[in-house]
Design an enzyme around this catalytic site. Sequence first.
Site, PDB file in Angstrom:
ATOM      1  CD  GLU A 176      43.183 143.630 -33.250  1.00  0.00           C
ATOM      2  OE1 GLU A 176      43.446 142.613 -33.153  1.00  0.00           O
ATOM      3  OE2 GLU A 176      43.975 144.521 -34.030  1.00  0.00           O
TER       4      GLU A 176
ATOM      5  CG  LEU B 151      46.605 129.749 -32.817  1.00  0.00           C
ATOM      6  CD1 LEU B 151      46.007 128.524 -33.084  1.00  0.00           C
ATOM      7  CD2 LEU B 151      45.398 130.617 -33.522  1.00  0.00           C
ATOM      8  N   GLY B 152      49.360 132.195 -31.417  1.00  0.00           N
ATOM      9  CA  GLY B 152      49.839 133.021 -32.439  1.00  0.00           C
ATOM     10  C   GLY B 152      51.146 132.796 -32.565  1.00  0.00           C
TER      11      GLY B 152
ATOM     12  CB  CYS C  60      50.045 109.254 -36.846  1.00  0.00           C
ATOM     13  SG  CYS C  60      50.197 110.671 -37.965  1.00  0.00           S
TER      14      CYS C  60
ATOM     15  CB  THR D 265      50.234 122.816 -33.805  1.00  0.00           C
ATOM     16  OG1 THR D 265      51.465 123.197 -33.276  1.00  0.00           O
ATOM     17  CG2 THR D 265      50.635 122.701 -35.328  1.00  0.00           C
TER      18      THR D 265
ATOM     19  NE  ARG E 200      41.501 142.168 -38.344  1.00  0.00           N
ATOM     20  CZ  ARG E 200      42.358 141.391 -38.939  1.00  0.00           C
ATOM     21  NH1 ARG E 200      43.472 141.338 -38.075  1.00  0.00           N
ATOM     22  NH2 ARG E 200      42.415 140.970 -39.969  1.00  0.00           N
TER      23      ARG E 200
ATOM     24  CG  HIS F 211      52.083 134.193 -43.932  1.00  0.00           C
ATOM     25  ND1 HIS F 211      52.738 135.376 -43.313  1.00  0.00           N
ATOM     26  CD2 HIS F 211      51.559 133.780 -42.862  1.00  0.00           C
ATOM     27  CE1 HIS F 211      52.609 135.581 -41.915  1.00  0.00           C
ATOM     28  NE2 HIS F 211      51.733 134.726 -41.819  1.00  0.00           N
TER      29      HIS F 211
ATOM     30  CD  GLU G 123      41.025 129.399 -43.204  1.00  0.00           C
ATOM     31  OE1 GLU G 123      39.750 129.988 -43.701  1.00  0.00           O
ATOM     32  OE2 GLU G 123      41.833 129.626 -42.675  1.00  0.00           O
TER      33      GLU G 123
ATOM     34  CB  CYS H 274      44.085 131.003 -43.979  1.00  0.00           C
ATOM     35  SG  CYS H 274      45.412 130.714 -42.584  1.00  0.00           S
TER      36      CYS H 274
ATOM     37  CB  THR I 212      48.672 130.177 -44.214  1.00  0.00           C
ATOM     38  OG1 THR I 212      48.821 129.956 -42.659  1.00  0.00           O
ATOM     39  CG2 THR I 212      49.794 129.347 -44.801  1.00  0.00           C
TER      40      THR I 212
HETATM   41  P1  NAD Z   1      46.109 138.413 -37.861  1.00  0.00           P
HETATM   42  O1  NAD Z   1      47.362 138.741 -38.280  1.00  0.00           O
HETATM   43  O2  NAD Z   1      44.977 138.569 -38.857  1.00  0.00           O
HETATM   44  O3  NAD Z   1      45.524 138.864 -36.534  1.00  0.00           O
HETATM   45  C1  NAD Z   1      46.814 139.171 -35.480  1.00  0.00           C
HETATM   46  C2  NAD Z   1      45.944 140.437 -34.785  1.00  0.00           C
HETATM   47  O4  NAD Z   1      46.739 140.747 -33.785  1.00  0.00           O
HETATM   48  C3  NAD Z   1      45.781 141.505 -35.826  1.00  0.00           C
HETATM   49  O5  NAD Z   1      44.471 141.827 -35.627  1.00  0.00           O
HETATM   50  C4  NAD Z   1      46.750 142.769 -34.785  1.00  0.00           C
HETATM   51  O6  NAD Z   1      46.073 143.756 -34.962  1.00  0.00           O
HETATM   52  C5  NAD Z   1      46.801 142.023 -33.476  1.00  0.00           C
HETATM   53  N1  NAD Z   1      47.788 142.841 -32.743  1.00  0.00           N
HETATM   54  C6  NAD Z   1      49.205 143.230 -33.298  1.00  0.00           C
HETATM   55  N2  NAD Z   1      49.736 143.858 -32.232  1.00  0.00           N
HETATM   56  C7  NAD Z   1      49.131 143.476 -30.985  1.00  0.00           C
HETATM   57  C8  NAD Z   1      49.306 143.641 -29.803  1.00  0.00           C
HETATM   58  N3  NAD Z   1      50.290 144.340 -29.305  1.00  0.00           N
HETATM   59  N4  NAD Z   1      48.355 143.541 -28.773  1.00  0.00           N
HETATM   60  C9  NAD Z   1      47.220 142.898 -29.261  1.00  0.00           C
HETATM   61  N5  NAD Z   1      46.866 142.570 -30.525  1.00  0.00           N
HETATM   62  C10 NAD Z   1      47.772 142.887 -31.452  1.00  0.00           C
HETATM   63  O7  NAD Z   1      46.118 136.746 -37.981  1.00  0.00           O
HETATM   64  P2  NAD Z   1      44.838 135.527 -37.673  1.00  0.00           P
HETATM   65  O8  NAD Z   1      44.647 135.080 -38.710  1.00  0.00           O
HETATM   66  O9  NAD Z   1      43.794 135.929 -36.588  1.00  0.00           O
HETATM   67  O10 NAD Z   1      45.987 134.455 -36.636  1.00  0.00           O
HETATM   68  C11 NAD Z   1      46.400 134.798 -35.393  1.00  0.00           C
HETATM   69  C12 NAD Z   1      47.954 134.285 -35.236  1.00  0.00           C
HETATM   70  O11 NAD Z   1      47.838 133.007 -35.174  1.00  0.00           O
HETATM   71  C13 NAD Z   1      48.728 134.841 -36.268  1.00  0.00           C
HETATM   72  O12 NAD Z   1      50.309 134.805 -35.831  1.00  0.00           O
HETATM   73  C14 NAD Z   1      48.898 133.446 -37.399  1.00  0.00           C
HETATM   74  O13 NAD Z   1      49.928 133.287 -37.776  1.00  0.00           O
HETATM   75  C15 NAD Z   1      48.634 132.143 -36.156  1.00  0.00           C
HETATM   76  N6  NAD Z   1      48.077 131.062 -36.539  1.00  0.00           N
HETATM   77  C16 NAD Z   1      48.579 130.044 -36.183  1.00  0.00           C
HETATM   78  C17 NAD Z   1      47.967 128.574 -36.123  1.00  0.00           C
HETATM   79  C18 NAD Z   1      48.715 127.560 -35.237  1.00  0.00           C
HETATM   80  O14 NAD Z   1      48.208 126.297 -35.738  1.00  0.00           O
HETATM   81  N7  NAD Z   1      49.471 127.535 -34.464  1.00  0.00           N
HETATM   82  C19 NAD Z   1      47.083 128.614 -37.227  1.00  0.00           C
HETATM   83  C20 NAD Z   1      46.388 129.648 -37.691  1.00  0.00           C
HETATM   84  C21 NAD Z   1      46.977 130.950 -37.513  1.00  0.00           C
END
Ligand code: NAD
Length: 342
Positions: free
Chosen positions: A195, A262-263, A99, A288, A200, A43, A64, A38, A40
């Site tokens: 993207e 989500l991001g 919960c 989340t 991708r 990170h 995972e 993942c 994470t």
């Molecule tokens: P990832 O970093 O692999 O994917 C992010 C994608 O965004 C990359 O492919 C990148 O090229 C693209 N990107 C960058 N700039 C962009 C732009 N201007 N326009 C469009 N796309 C752009 O991450 P991931 O594993 O696919 O996860 C996606 C996001 O979700 C991450 O920020 C991650 O931290 C987050 N996340 C959140 C949760 C939650 O519970 N909220 C859970 C899992 C992941």
Amino acid sequence: MKAVVKKEAGYGAELSEVAIPETGQDEVMIKVKSTSICGTDFHIYSWDDWAKENIVPPQIMGHEVAGEVVKIGARVTSVQVGDFVSAETHIPCGQCYQCQTGKQHICNDLKILGVHTDGVFADYAVLKEVVAWKNDPAIPATYASVQEPLGNAIDTILAGDVAGKNVLIVGAGPAGLLATGVARAFGATKIIVSEPNQYRRNIADAMGADLMVNPLAENLEEVVSDATGGVGVDFVAEMSGHPLALNQGLRSITAGGQMALLGLPTEKVLLDLSADVIFKGIKLIGITGREMFKTWHLAARLIKEKRLDLEPVITHQFPLEQFAKGMELMQNGNCGKILLIP
Ligand code: NAD
């Protein structure tokens, strides 16, 4: 057993021989069959600011997972030795207001597997019974570990009630790629994926996107406007965490539309709330994790009934020993989901 251990503060991790963990009364031990990396984990591996604040080494990485139950604690009733399970990674306290009101995934005292506890990049892992999800044995182990991020994608896309709608997915990392397949399976009419990475975008195509856009080379709002007869999309799934992408996504929604986020932006984001949210009557929804366990039922169903093909998203598979290769690929971005097999 062998395990990928974040030994100390700083870049990297090590493959180490460690003791097989004890199984507590409310826990199950699994023999790990498949894991996936993942964001994470990356990170933690690269030791960014988030990792510095959240991780206390030494700790086994990964969350995972799919595996076979080999031992159960004295109080465990819902899982048997021999069951094939995956792990929900949000470990709820079971006591708090959230919960008790059906929102365990946003528990007030949430612990996360592989973040607050030892993880699963190992021969064996111990899970709390409450997060052990019993798989249908018909689901391959390599897909079973990916159900956790698939749940993120399902939660995000369900927030938009996408059937019959035009959808924009911003960011096609593994999360956005899975969301593309989910939006297709749940009946979205037109799916546009934004993207920058060509590798991708190609996977997004294979996952059922109708239109792929490079937001650094094209004007996303104009492309979306042209593709929707000047209307804009009904729903945006923000799966990048990038501030520019978030703003571009907001401006591509039709008035009265919705956006699920989500991001995770790594810094504070500047938004024009008056123009882009309030006057347009936009609904913003934070996501989340995954709703427990509704998204798991849906993920399993989509996979088992072949409504969603995970093959295009799972781009690499390595033995656990080669975890560093997987992390390198995560860094350059030319990958989808990467599996690590003990
Ligand atoms: P990832 O970093 O692999 O994917 C992010 C994608 O965004 C990359 O492919 C990148 O090229 C693209 N990107 C960058 N700039 C962009 C732009 N201007 N326009 C469009 N796309 C752009 O991450 P991931 O594993 O696919 O996860 C996606 C996001 O979700 C991450 O920020 C991650 O931290 C987050 N996340 C959140 C949760 C939650 O519970 N909220 C859970 C899992 C992941």
